[in-house]
Design a protein around this motif. Structure first.
Motif, PDB file in Angstrom:
ATOM      1  N   MET A 200       0.832  -1.200   0.000  1.00  0.00           N
ATOM      2  CA  MET A 200       0.000   0.000   0.000  1.00  0.00           C
ATOM      3  C   MET A 200       0.867   1.251   0.000  1.00  0.00           C
ATOM      4  O   MET A 200       1.851   1.347   0.730  1.00  0.00           O
ATOM      5  CB  MET A 200      -0.918  -0.013   1.218  1.00  0.00           C
ATOM      6  CG  MET A 200      -1.816   1.200   1.263  1.00  0.00           C
ATOM      7  SD  MET A 200      -3.415   0.824   1.990  1.00  0.00           S
ATOM      8  CE  MET A 200      -4.242   2.393   1.783  1.00  0.00           C
TER       9      MET A 200
ATOM     10  N   PHE B 182       0.602   5.225   0.779  1.00  0.00           N
ATOM     11  CA  PHE B 182      -0.310   6.129   1.469  1.00  0.00           C
ATOM     12  C   PHE B 182      -0.206   7.543   0.920  1.00  0.00           C
ATOM     13  O   PHE B 182       0.772   7.915   0.279  1.00  0.00           O
ATOM     14  CB  PHE B 182      -0.011   6.128   2.962  1.00  0.00           C
ATOM     15  CG  PHE B 182      -0.373   4.845   3.634  1.00  0.00           C
ATOM     16  CD1 PHE B 182      -1.579   4.707   4.289  1.00  0.00           C
ATOM     17  CD2 PHE B 182       0.483   3.757   3.585  1.00  0.00           C
ATOM     18  CE1 PHE B 182      -1.917   3.521   4.899  1.00  0.00           C
ATOM     19  CE2 PHE B 182       0.148   2.559   4.194  1.00  0.00           C
ATOM     20  CZ  PHE B 182      -1.057   2.445   4.844  1.00  0.00           C
TER      21      PHE B 182
ATOM     22  N   ALA C  96       3.775   7.913   4.480  1.00  0.00           N
ATOM     23  CA  ALA C  96       3.951   7.131   5.710  1.00  0.00           C
ATOM     24  C   ALA C  96       5.291   6.412   5.752  1.00  0.00           C
ATOM     25  O   ALA C  96       5.387   5.286   6.200  1.00  0.00           O
ATOM     26  CB  ALA C  96       2.803   6.133   5.876  1.00  0.00           C
ATOM     27  N   LEU C  97       6.342   7.071   5.295  1.00  0.00           N
ATOM     28  CA  LEU C  97       7.687   6.506   5.454  1.00  0.00           C
ATOM     29  C   LEU C  97       8.075   6.670   6.915  1.00  0.00           C
ATOM     30  O   LEU C  97       7.812   7.708   7.506  1.00  0.00           O
ATOM     31  CB  LEU C  97       8.687   7.246   4.561  1.00  0.00           C
ATOM     32  CG  LEU C  97       8.430   7.125   3.065  1.00  0.00           C
ATOM     33  CD1 LEU C  97       9.430   7.979   2.306  1.00  0.00           C
ATOM     34  CD2 LEU C  97       8.517   5.687   2.614  1.00  0.00           C
ATOM     35  N   PHE C  98       8.697   5.633   7.483  1.00  0.00           N
ATOM     36  CA  PHE C  98       9.043   5.698   8.901  1.00  0.00           C
ATOM     37  C   PHE C  98      10.187   6.689   9.086  1.00  0.00           C
ATOM     38  O   PHE C  98      11.297   6.447   8.604  1.00  0.00           O
ATOM     39  CB  PHE C  98       9.418   4.316   9.431  1.00  0.00           C
ATOM     40  CG  PHE C  98       8.368   3.276   9.126  1.00  0.00           C
ATOM     41  CD1 PHE C  98       7.016   3.580   9.276  1.00  0.00           C
ATOM     42  CD2 PHE C  98       8.720   2.017   8.697  1.00  0.00           C
ATOM     43  CE1 PHE C  98       6.047   2.639   8.997  1.00  0.00           C
ATOM     44  CE2 PHE C  98       7.749   1.065   8.415  1.00  0.00           C
ATOM     45  CZ  PHE C  98       6.403   1.381   8.559  1.00  0.00           C
ATOM     46  N   PRO C  99       9.962   7.789   9.803  1.00  0.00           N
ATOM     47  CA  PRO C  99      10.963   8.858   9.829  1.00  0.00           C
ATOM     48  C   PRO C  99      12.229   8.488  10.600  1.00  0.00           C
ATOM     49  O   PRO C  99      13.251   9.108  10.399  1.00  0.00           O
ATOM     50  CB  PRO C  99      10.228  10.018  10.514  1.00  0.00           C
ATOM     51  CG  PRO C  99       9.105   9.392  11.253  1.00  0.00           C
ATOM     52  CD  PRO C  99       8.745   8.138  10.529  1.00  0.00           C
ATOM     53  N   HIS C 100      12.133   7.476  11.494  1.00  0.00           N
ATOM     54  CA  HIS C 100      13.310   7.144  12.295  1.00  0.00           C
ATOM     55  C   HIS C 100      14.183   6.083  11.620  1.00  0.00           C
ATOM     56  O   HIS C 100      15.172   5.660  12.185  1.00  0.00           O
ATOM     57  CB  HIS C 100      12.882   6.675  13.675  1.00  0.00           C
ATOM     58  CG  HIS C 100      11.952   5.500  13.643  1.00  0.00           C
ATOM     59  ND1 HIS C 100      10.697   5.577  13.070  1.00  0.00           N
ATOM     60  CD2 HIS C 100      12.085   4.243  14.081  1.00  0.00           C
ATOM     61  CE1 HIS C 100      10.112   4.400  13.177  1.00  0.00           C
ATOM     62  NE2 HIS C 100      10.923   3.568  13.779  1.00  0.00           N
ATOM     63  N   MET C 101      13.778   5.649  10.423  1.00  0.00           N
ATOM     64  CA  MET C 101      14.590   4.651   9.720  1.00  0.00           C
ATOM     65  C   MET C 101      15.127   5.270   8.433  1.00  0.00           C
ATOM     66  O   MET C 101      14.508   6.162   7.868  1.00  0.00           O
ATOM     67  CB  MET C 101      13.730   3.444   9.339  1.00  0.00           C
ATOM     68  CG  MET C 101      13.093   2.729  10.504  1.00  0.00           C
ATOM     69  SD  MET C 101      12.218   1.272   9.880  1.00  0.00           S
ATOM     70  CE  MET C 101      11.278   0.793  11.309  1.00  0.00           C
TER      71      MET C 101
ATOM     72  N   PHE D  17      12.074  -3.263   6.083  1.00  0.00           N
ATOM     73  CA  PHE D  17      11.067  -3.611   7.103  1.00  0.00           C
ATOM     74  C   PHE D  17      10.142  -4.752   6.680  1.00  0.00           C
ATOM     75  O   PHE D  17      10.036  -5.763   7.389  1.00  0.00           O
ATOM     76  CB  PHE D  17      10.271  -2.369   7.495  1.00  0.00           C
ATOM     77  CG  PHE D  17       9.241  -2.614   8.557  1.00  0.00           C
ATOM     78  CD1 PHE D  17       9.583  -2.621   9.897  1.00  0.00           C
ATOM     79  CD2 PHE D  17       7.915  -2.862   8.210  1.00  0.00           C
ATOM     80  CE1 PHE D  17       8.641  -2.865  10.872  1.00  0.00           C
ATOM     81  CE2 PHE D  17       6.964  -3.111   9.188  1.00  0.00           C
ATOM     82  CZ  PHE D  17       7.326  -3.108  10.521  1.00  0.00           C
ATOM     83  N   PRO D  18       9.473  -4.653   5.523  1.00  0.00           N
ATOM     84  CA  PRO D  18       8.562  -5.748   5.151  1.00  0.00           C
ATOM     85  C   PRO D  18       9.290  -7.076   4.917  1.00  0.00           C
ATOM     86  O   PRO D  18       8.691  -8.125   5.067  1.00  0.00           O
ATOM     87  CB  PRO D  18       7.901  -5.252   3.862  1.00  0.00           C
ATOM     88  CG  PRO D  18       8.773  -4.179   3.355  1.00  0.00           C
ATOM     89  CD  PRO D  18       9.423  -3.561   4.541  1.00  0.00           C
TER      90      PRO D  18
ATOM     91  N   GLU E  39      12.140  -7.961   6.641  1.00  0.00           N
ATOM     92  CA  GLU E  39      12.563  -8.452   7.953  1.00  0.00           C
ATOM     93  C   GLU E  39      11.414  -9.152   8.668  1.00  0.00           C
ATOM     94  O   GLU E  39      11.599 -10.192   9.291  1.00  0.00           O
ATOM     95  CB  GLU E  39      13.072  -7.289   8.820  1.00  0.00           C
ATOM     96  CG  GLU E  39      14.505  -6.915   8.489  1.00  0.00           C
ATOM     97  CD  GLU E  39      14.916  -5.589   9.100  1.00  0.00           C
ATOM     98  OE1 GLU E  39      14.165  -5.057   9.946  1.00  0.00           O
ATOM     99  OE2 GLU E  39      15.974  -5.074   8.710  1.00  0.00           O
ATOM    100  N   VAL E  40      10.218  -8.559   8.583  1.00  0.00           N
ATOM    101  CA  VAL E  40       9.098  -9.192   9.283  1.00  0.00           C
ATOM    102  C   VAL E  40       8.729 -10.519   8.615  1.00  0.00           C
ATOM    103  O   VAL E  40       8.046 -11.337   9.210  1.00  0.00           O
ATOM    104  CB  VAL E  40       7.851  -8.284   9.363  1.00  0.00           C
ATOM    105  CG1 VAL E  40       8.180  -6.984  10.068  1.00  0.00           C
ATOM    106  CG2 VAL E  40       7.276  -8.002   7.995  1.00  0.00           C
ATOM    107  N   ARG E  41       9.218 -10.731   7.404  1.00  0.00           N
ATOM    108  CA  ARG E  41       8.989 -12.016   6.741  1.00  0.00           C
ATOM    109  C   ARG E  41      10.161 -12.968   6.937  1.00  0.00           C
ATOM    110  O   ARG E  41      10.232 -14.023   6.318  1.00  0.00           O
ATOM    111  CB  ARG E  41       8.742 -11.787   5.248  1.00  0.00           C
ATOM    112  CG  ARG E  41       7.369 -11.213   4.985  1.00  0.00           C
ATOM    113  CD  ARG E  41       7.162 -10.859   3.528  1.00  0.00           C
ATOM    114  NE  ARG E  41       5.779 -10.478   3.296  1.00  0.00           N
ATOM    115  CZ  ARG E  41       5.238  -9.311   3.626  1.00  0.00           C
ATOM    116  NH1 ARG E  41       6.006  -8.400   4.213  1.00  0.00           N
ATOM    117  NH2 ARG E  41       3.976  -9.042   3.411  1.00  0.00           N
TER     118      ARG E  41
ATOM    119  N   ARG F 282       8.782   0.644  -1.379  1.00  0.00           N
ATOM    120  CA  ARG F 282       8.504  -0.121  -0.169  1.00  0.00           C
ATOM    121  C   ARG F 282       7.252  -0.977  -0.333  1.00  0.00           C
ATOM    122  O   ARG F 282       7.171  -2.078   0.188  1.00  0.00           O
ATOM    123  CB  ARG F 282       8.344   0.838   1.024  1.00  0.00           C
ATOM    124  CG  ARG F 282       8.318   0.116   2.352  1.00  0.00           C
ATOM    125  CD  ARG F 282       8.178   1.059   3.506  1.00  0.00           C
ATOM    126  NE  ARG F 282       6.908   1.773   3.467  1.00  0.00           N
ATOM    127  CZ  ARG F 282       6.500   2.620   4.400  1.00  0.00           C
ATOM    128  NH1 ARG F 282       7.276   2.882   5.428  1.00  0.00           N
ATOM    129  NH2 ARG F 282       5.342   3.230   4.307  1.00  0.00           N
ATOM    130  N   ALA F 283       6.264  -0.437  -1.073  1.00  0.00           N
ATOM    131  CA  ALA F 283       5.035  -1.200  -1.273  1.00  0.00           C
ATOM    132  C   ALA F 283       5.252  -2.361  -2.227  1.00  0.00           C
ATOM    133  O   ALA F 283       4.451  -3.291  -2.263  1.00  0.00           O
ATOM    134  CB  ALA F 283       3.938  -0.288  -1.797  1.00  0.00           C
TER     135      ALA F 283
END
Lengths: 417, 378
Positions: free
Chosen positions: B98, B100, B104-109, B117-118, B120-122, B165-166
């Motif tokens: 998705m 946005f 909605a990019l994570f500002p601290h990364m 991120f997607p 790593e969670v996989r 990222r999407a």
């Protein structure tokens, strides 16, 4: 174009641009200064001056040099290996005679008594009989009170000649100077301040942790609820501010005391036996419970203000990218709230290490904070130097906290409200 | 025109077949239990298709996207992904990419950490993550930006990162919620082609939400025009423009001259409409009722011509008008006329060699074919 690049810019009539600009803004600068002047004056009189006064008092040491001026002069060059000579004793007798007539030996005797117990009675007893003493004063004084025959007494007087002293600070951390000038720990039965400092620090840390634990979910709810619900919740969060601190603290007494509401309910429900009621107040637990409650808004508000700026799309993005709810929270939402945690944490921690009224009312003996001893030394023991030294150490701890915070997070990242 | 209709039918036939990738069946959504935001939404998206949900703000298009992504639950109806109902599936198990609205990019990364991120969670291996992140950055031409934070990127670059990222975890379906809304015009056009290129090269299915009709026309295979919680028309861009089925679609897509009147005669593929100002116009009946009902005639400004004897046969409707305003737009001229009592009658003429220069106040005769004039709902 032909001008060298270093030449300052000038306005049309040849005045350098900087000068012209300064002139133009001077008026508005003066106006701005006048607007803040009342507050500035107030702060200088009510905050800055007392602060320096306090710092000054914690090292100020005028008593010996003022009231024993002749003795101090006579002691100059004394080697400290045997008792001083007759001249010095004569000077002491003269100083005490004068002090007795002026009736101002109290401060001196208190000051010396802090360093060497028994000095107060030694000086007052000697001063009372000073009129009857005849030379040679050395024997006469030692006869009145043999403390004058001790080498340590004279070493003490010589040491305290200095207009500044570290002894209040040493006393604030349960240390003192030995007669030989070494820093030693006071006897165990007299150790009180260091324990209190540690207790204040760790209990403040516990209180900070508890407010974070309780406040984080509330702040999250506040930030994520629609406005009309969050407004109501915000009023509930702020409600304690509308009640007197004293009332809130005494309410906790009514709830937690052994004949209080909570114990009564538990006895009635049969959870605890009537004769085994819990002692939840006038100890550490009472202080922690009451202070956690009182300081909770100071954690919630900075957290809320940070969370409010985190758009919900971050969490949604994390979820849509495949992050399980907790993982998404831990990796994405939580790191973004760290400035709020730090701001709330430092606020609550600093407030609680300086808290006085609540530990005084519900802390009993074991839940008392270092601030209660500052008050004790201010009001009861009248050792203002020691009170100032303890307060200065607290101030120092706060400054360290602030600097660490500024280094790690940055003060400019924090908005309150 | 006939060709267009044929293609439309073809698309519809394909959508009915079994390779339906995403399917909304009678989806309704209400937030407050009083009002329906989405009223009976049906949509079939084929694998690899680019479908746009287009509509004014508050028309329910974003809500549909949020239900697809799993952030909102349908009040009624079902959503199928690859034939499986996903109503109760939490967002992280749907495997949908998705993009946005505000990225909605994570500002601290860093950019690379955002992309990782997607993966790593996989629980992908480090090497594989590195490889895929590099490839995704190359795809959006940001190879050298991996170590930067999102705040150090321009809006267009952030947009590319959000897109990468999407896509980095290779989802079959990518949802985009007005992803170009925050960009300026030039960048927006550039990104439209970029997204189009990526869509073509990866073959992913995309559902795109926008309120910008140009964007929708440029990018989509099919467009669902939303209004008031209902899909007004679902068709290919050219069909939507050439053959709008109702007055809303006609006015929302492209510019449109509207003439109001009453149907007085219907005969086969033509009808006669008496306008409120008295004139009678021959038109194509599309969504009008029987004789005696009110209708809105819709006519594209570029299909109106200044009367010319050589084209007399084509122009069945001829009326005199008065020029009120002429605006020079470079490649074409926009002339506002008073025709049939309508002061906002627009005429678009290409800036071709020897075009007749009209002046305000001048009288002019304009005409159009009955085929271009569509009688829609009132």
């Amino acid at each position: 174009m032909s001008e060298s690049p270093a030449a300052p810019l000038r306005t049309a009539d040849g005045v350098p641009l900087k000068v012209s600009l300064r002139r133009a803004v001077r008026r508005s600068k003066i106006k701005a200064l006048l607007l803040v002047a009342p507050l500035l004056t107030f702060l200088i009189i009510a905050f800055v001056m007392p602060l320096f006064e306090m710092l000054w008092r914690s090292v100020d040491n005028p008593e010996v040099s003022t009231h024993l001026s002749r003795t101090v002069a006579a002691l100059e060059g004394w080697n400290g290996e045997s008792l001083p000579d007759e001249t010095t004793f004569a000077a002491l007798a003269e100083d005490l005679r004068e002090g007795q007539q002026a009736r101002n030996l109290g401060l001196l005797s208190s000051r010396l008594n802090y360093e060497k117990s028994g000095m107060r009675s030694t000086i007052s007893r000697t001063a009372r009989r000073i009129g009857t003493l005849e030379p040679p004063y050395r024997e006469a004084l030692i006869e009145v009170n043999d403390t004058w025959g001790e080498l340590d007494t004279w070493k003490l007087i010589q040491r305290e000649t200095s207009p500044y002293t570290m002894s209040y600070y040493l006393a604030a951390i349960d240390r003192q100077l030995s007669p030989d000038g070494e820093i030693i720990t006071v006897p165990e039965h007299m150790q009180i301040h260091a324990t209190l400092f540690w207790r204040t620090l760790w209990m403040s840390a516990v209180i900070t942790g508890l407010t974070l634990l309780l406040g984080y979910p509330v702040a999250f709810l506040l930030a994520s609820l629609p406005a009309r619900h969050s407004n109501l919740l915000m009023i509930l969060v702020l409600l304690p501010f509308w009640t007197s601190l004293l009332v809130r603290t005494t309410t906790w007494i009514a709830i937690l005391q052994s004949q209080g509401v909570l114990n009564d309910v538990m006895v009635a429900l049969g959870i605890i036996a009537d004769e085994a009621r819990w002692q939840m107040i006038h100890n550490k637990m009472g202080t922690i419970i009451a202070m956690t409650h009182i300081l909770l808004p100071f954690m919630i508000l900075p957290l809320y203000s940070v969370m409010k700026t985190i758009p919900p799309s971050y969490m949604r993005a994390a979820r849509s990218l495949g992050g399980k709810p907790f993982l998404s929270f831990r990796r994405v939402y939580f790191p973004l709230t760290i400035p709020g945690i730090a701001a709330g944490g430092i606020l609550v921690f600093i407030l609680s290490i300086g808290y006085y009224i609540t530990p005084a009312l519900v802390g009993g003996q074991s839940g008392r904070f270092i601030t209660n001893y500052i008050a004790y030394h201010m009001q009861t023991s009248l050792n203002w130097g020691l009170a100032a030294a303890i307060a200065s150490i607290l101030l120092f701890v706060v400054i360290i906290c602030y600097l660490v915070f500024n280094r790690l997070i940055g003060v400019d990242k924090v908005k309150l409200g | 025109m006939q060709q267009i209709l044929d293609r439309d039918e073809e698309v519809a036939a394909q959508a009915d077949s079994s390779d339906c990738f995403v399917r909304f069946i009678d989806v309704q959504k209400s937030y407050d239990g009083v009002e329906l935001v989405v009223k009976g939404f049906n949509l079939d998206v084929r694998h690899g298709e680019f479908v746009t949900l287009l509509g004014p703000s508050g028309s329910g298009k974003t809500t549909c996207l949020m239900m697809m992504a799993g952030f909102e639950t349908p009040t009624h109806g079902q959503i199928l992904l690859k034939g499986e109902p996903i109503n109760d599936l939490p967002p992280h198990k749907r495997g949908i990419g998705m993009v946005f609205q505000n990225y909605a990019l994570f500002p601290h990364m860093t950019v690379a950490e955002n992309l990782a991120f997607p993966l790593e969670v996989r629980h992908l291996s480090k090497d594989e993550i590195q490889r895929k992140v590099d490839r995704a950055l190359a795809m959006v031409r940001l190879e050298d930006f991996g170590a930067r934070r999102p705040a150090q990127l321009s809006g267009g670059q952030q947009q590319r990162v959000a897109l990468a990222r999407a896509l980095v975890f290779e989802p079959d379906l990518v949802l985009m919620d007005e992803p170009l809304g925050a960009l300026d015009k030039n960048l927006r056009e550039e990104m439209q082609y970029e997204i189009k290129r990526i869509h073509a090269s990866l073959g992913v299915t995309m559902i795109y939400v926008t309120h910008d009709q140009t964007e929708a026309l440029t990018m989509s295979d099919r467009i669902a025009v939303f209004n008031d919680g209902v899909v007004q028309q679902l068709a290919t861009p050219d069909t939507l423009y050439e053959a709008p089925e109702n007055a809303f679609v006609a006015s929302f897509i492209g510019e449109n001259n509207r003439l109001l009147g009453e149907v007085v005669e219907r005969q086969g593929e033509r009808c006669q409409v008496r306008l409120d100002s008295g004139e009678t116009v021959t038109a194509t009946p599309v969504a009008c009722g029987e004789v005696g009902t009110r209708t809105t005639l819709s006519l594209r400004p570029e299909r109106v011509a200044i009367f010319d004897h050589s084209r007399q046969d084509e122009l069945d409707n001829c009326f005199r008008g008065e020029v009120l305003e002429v605006i020079y737009l470079g490649d074409h001229l926009r002339t506002r006329l008073r025709v049939c009592g309508n002061d906002d009658f627009i005429l678009k003429t290409p800036n071709a060699k020897g075009h007749s220069a009209l002046k305000p106040g001048q009288g002019v005769e304009v005409g159009w074919s009955w085929r271009d004039c569509r009688a829609l709902d009132a």
